[in-house]
Design an enzyme around this catalytic site. Structure first.
Site, short mmCIF file in Angstrom:
data_model
loop_
_atom_site.label_atom_id
_atom_site.label_comp_id
_atom_site.label_asym_id
_atom_site.label_seq_id
_atom_site.Cartn_x
_atom_site.Cartn_y
_atom_site.Cartn_z
CG ASN A 81 14.28 -17.46 14.72
OD1 ASN A 81 15.10 -18.11 14.08
ND2 ASN A 81 14.55 -16.97 15.92
CB ALA A 84 17.04 -19.96 16.04
CB CYS A 124 12.20 -34.94 7.64
SG CYS A 124 13.55 -36.05 8.03
CB CYS A 136 -3.16 -7.52 -8.12
SG CYS A 136 -4.47 -6.46 -8.65
#
Ligand code: ZN
Lengths: 580, 159
Positions: A81, A84, A124, A136
């Site tokens: 993820n 982390a 960065c 929608c």
């Protein structure tokens, strides 16, 4: 084999049966045990001379502090993820430790080396926001299962989750919040069911007929759009009263009481699962109701999503899917492929050797695809791409401007939304005008922690008087060594339509000492939409992709290669570390 | 002022990460707001092992001036201790806490507290700040030690 002698592995996960197909260090007996422990043991069996240590825990835990990170020559990320990854990136940048980040999604693999002042850091280049579907499509005209799943997750939030979340089902939240509070699950389930799977579909049918009656001129533009989309669809409302919602025997479970997630069921079973899920949520999560967040590994919540997305799919005549498939889609899980991970691990070793032998100008970002049809490998020289204004790796201390509604904005909003979500801060200390008004960390006394927690639901202005005299908040991350200032502004009218989060958060980039001091303003919300840079991590489209697991990475020790480059460092005792 | 704050935030962080065993130091909490004041710290110094002060814990308040760390903080024992180098007001008289003597902006809070712990055990008769203990130490050493032990039992046990 490549000369690594001291390796420490951090991981919090346990081994799932589904890991076994690609994580060769684990066997069937290991299922349920901790990954870090089993991986370490398996490696140790093959390489008894290797010094390998394992930890079970989250890399963001306080015990993995700067002293811990400082003790390594090289750090490998095998994370799944962005949050982390940002954390480890910040710690490594602040301590000037080399980091190698690897990842894979399906057939695509990436390795990126990060070293302060030599390469760009992980932050960065802003990461593009995850793919989003037009409102929608989700709200009114779904035509794929994924649209139904996204909608089901919104419904879960609208009924049982935090109000702060962006959700276009706010009307449902408002209408049903009282019924949710009452706790009568039968009443709630019937009400929700009737509203979303029956009435709403009926009203869409009416809308379609309306067009035939009145013609285009009397309808709103939006309505026309929806009608156009609906025209080709077969809408099927569902009337809950024709189903037995409280059966004696639960047919969607096997004899052991496990949900049959590998099968597609009859529509009546999804209705039953829907009722059962609402009952379970209200009875088992009593206190958490109002703050429930979807977690693909939570069986009850997953059940709710499986039921709702299939019921909605039925409404719009979309093919049903198995629970297993829905879990995969809802959790944004992209299948992990062992060969991709193996190549990533190999490339990571090569990058690591460059760092350890001091050849930092040769560091590369490598992306490849291992799919037969389109085998490509791109390797780019990243040493020139450092962002001089990066808030993490340059010496610029960022200044942000935060505008909030004084009548609703709480300390927990500042911490959970602005600091943790927007800035990826993990362990904040907050100071304003010489006073520390919030801290967190394992080292604090219990009563201190309790006192700070007690403050969380309080209004930043009305209760805590933050910003009365001084409006600059200093934010300091205890673990990441990341510091920034936030200029706080109160306003009675933060436009909710334009800022669904209920606040405006902007960055005022401070020019670094060398550059001119003119302040450049850039809005952080909505996030910049940058095209994909050559150096990126593959999981940027999702927060929850399976990335190389410890086993995959640990296999680098088994990579059989001997070149001059390798021998050169072979005799040097090196410590390296793997975070997962 | 920004430098002062930044330094104090850093001192707090450093202390939280690592500090001498048995010592406490934290910014004073305002019970009304629950915020802590970086400019005033509440500390506890344990009496040095092997000295007459062993077994007692002594409460000290550190006040930081706006000019900190260019100027040293003021350290005050509450309650006042019977000790030759502590003024009747409780303020500690120590060279590293004197701007004109040995104060250096690089001195950390941990170093200050360790310095004061040392001073308790080894008073400096050449710069007296409190008359009674000074006289007792220089003339009736036995009585002085007895008085210190008594202090460990009374004041030093409260915390
Ligand atoms: Zn950077």
């Amino acid at each position: 084999m490549t000369g690594f002698k001291q390796i420490e592995v951090v991981d919090m996960d346990t081994i799932d049966i589904s890991n076994l197909n690609r994580q060769f260090l684990f066997t069937r007996e290991d299922v349920g045990k901790h990954k870090s422990e089993c991986a370490a043991k398996a490696i140790k069996r093959r390489f008894p001379a290797l010094n390998i240590k394992h930890y079970v825990g989250n890399i963001k835990d306080g015990r993995f502090d700067s002293d811990f990170f400082k003790s390594f020559d090289l750090i490998y990320n095998a994370l799944d993820n962005i949050d982390a990854r940002k954390h480890v990136n910040r710690v490594c940048i602040s301590l000037n430790r080399p980091l190698i980040d690897g990842g894979s999604t399906g057939y695509i693999g990436t390795t990126v080396s990060i070293l302060k002042d030599k390469t760009p850091c992980y932050e960065c280049i802003p990461k593009p926001t995850p793919k989003q579907f037009p409102v929608c499509t989700i709200r009114a005209t779904p035509d794929k299962m994924i649209h139904c799943i996204v909608w089901a997750k919104y419904l879960l939030n609208a009924l049982f989750g935090d109000q702060g979340e962006v959700n276009f089902l706010e009307d449902i939240r408002e209408e049903l919040s009282e019924v949710v509070k009452n706790g009568d699950y039968k009443a709630l389930a019937t009400k929700v069911f009737t509203k979303v799977f029956d009435e709403e579909i009926h009203s869409q049918l009416e809308l379609r007929n309306k067009k035939q009656e009145y013609g285009k001129s009397e309808l709103k533009e939006e309505e026309i759009k929806v009608i156009e989309m609906l025209r080709k669809k077969e809408l099927q409302p569902l009337d809950s009263t024709v189903f037995n919602t409280n059966p004696e025997e639960i047919k969607y479970e096997d004899k052991e009481g496990n949900r049959k997630d590998t099968e597609i069921w009859d529509i009546s079973l999804y209705v039953q699962l829907f009722y059962k899920s609402i009952e379970s949520i209200l009875t088992k999560y009593g206190d958490k109701v109002g703050h429930i967040e979807f977690d693909k590994d939570d069986e009850i919540l997953l059940g709710f999503i499986i039921a709702c997305s299939n019921l909605r799919a039925y409404n719009y005549n979309i093919a049903k899917e198995t629970g297993f498939k829905i879990k995969e889609m809802a959790g944004n899980i992209i299948p992990a492929i062992s060969s991709t991970n193996g190549i990533v691990a190999g490339m990571e070793v090569i990058e690591g050797l460059k760092i350890l032998s001091g050849q930092t100008s040769k560091l590369k970002a490598v992306t490849f695809s291992s799919k037969n049809a389109d085998r490509v490998i791109t390797s780019s020289d990243i040493t020139q791409e450092i962002n001089k204004n990066c808030q993490i790796c340059s010496n610029v201390k960022p200044l942000y401007k935060l505008t909030v509604d004084e009548e609703t904005f709480k300390l927990q909003d500042l911490i959970e939304k602005v600091l943790k979500k927007d800035l990826s801060i993990s362990s904040p200390t907050l100071e304003c005008g010489g006073k520390i008004f919030f801290e967190t960390g394992d080292d604090l006394d219990e009563d201190e922690i309790e006192e700070y927690e007690h403050k969380l639901p309080k209004l930043l202005k009305g209760d805590l008087n933050v910003g009365d005299k001084y409006n600059k908040i200093r934010v300091d991350d205890f673990l990441q060594d990341f510091t920034c200032d936030i200029e706080l502004h109160y306003s009675k009218v933060v436009n909710k339509d334009e800022n669904p989060q209920g606040y405006i958060f902007e960055i005022v980039v401070e020019g670094s000492q060398k550059q001119n001091p003119s302040k450049e303003e850039a809005k952080i919300v909505p996030e910049q939409d940058k095209s994909e840079p050559t150096y990126t991590c593959v999981d940027q489209n999702s927060d929850d992709v399976i990335i190389a697991d410890p086993a995959d990475i640990c296999q680098k020790t088994a990579v059989k290669r001997k070149s001059d480059e390798l021998e050169e460092i072979d005799h040097q005792a090196k410590r390296s570390k793997i975070t997962i | 002022m920004d430098i002062t704050r930044e330094r104090l935030i850093q001192e707090r962080k450093n202390w939280r990460k690592e500090h001498p065993h048995g010592f406490i130091a934290k910014p004073c909490k305002d019970p009304k707001t629950g915020s802590s004041d970086l400019y005033e710290w509440d500390c506890l110094i344990p009496g040095k092992k092997g000295s007459d002060w062993e077994g007692g814990n002594f409460r000290l308040i550190i006040q930081f001036p706006e000019e900190y760390p260019n100027k040293p903080p003021k350290c005050v024992f509450k309650p006042v201790l019977f000790h030759p180098n502590i003024y009747p007001s409780g303020t500690v008289c120590l060279s590293i806490l004197n701007e004109d003597e040995d104060w250096k902006p690089s001195i950390s809070i941990a170093q200050i507290l360790l310095g004061i712990q040392e001073l308790l055990a080894n008073p400096n008769p050449s710069s007296p700040a409190q008359a009674d203990p000074y006289l007792m130490l220089t003339t009736k050493k036995k009585d002085y030690v007895q008085k210190v032990r008594e202090q460990v039992r009374t004041i030093g046990k409260k915390f």
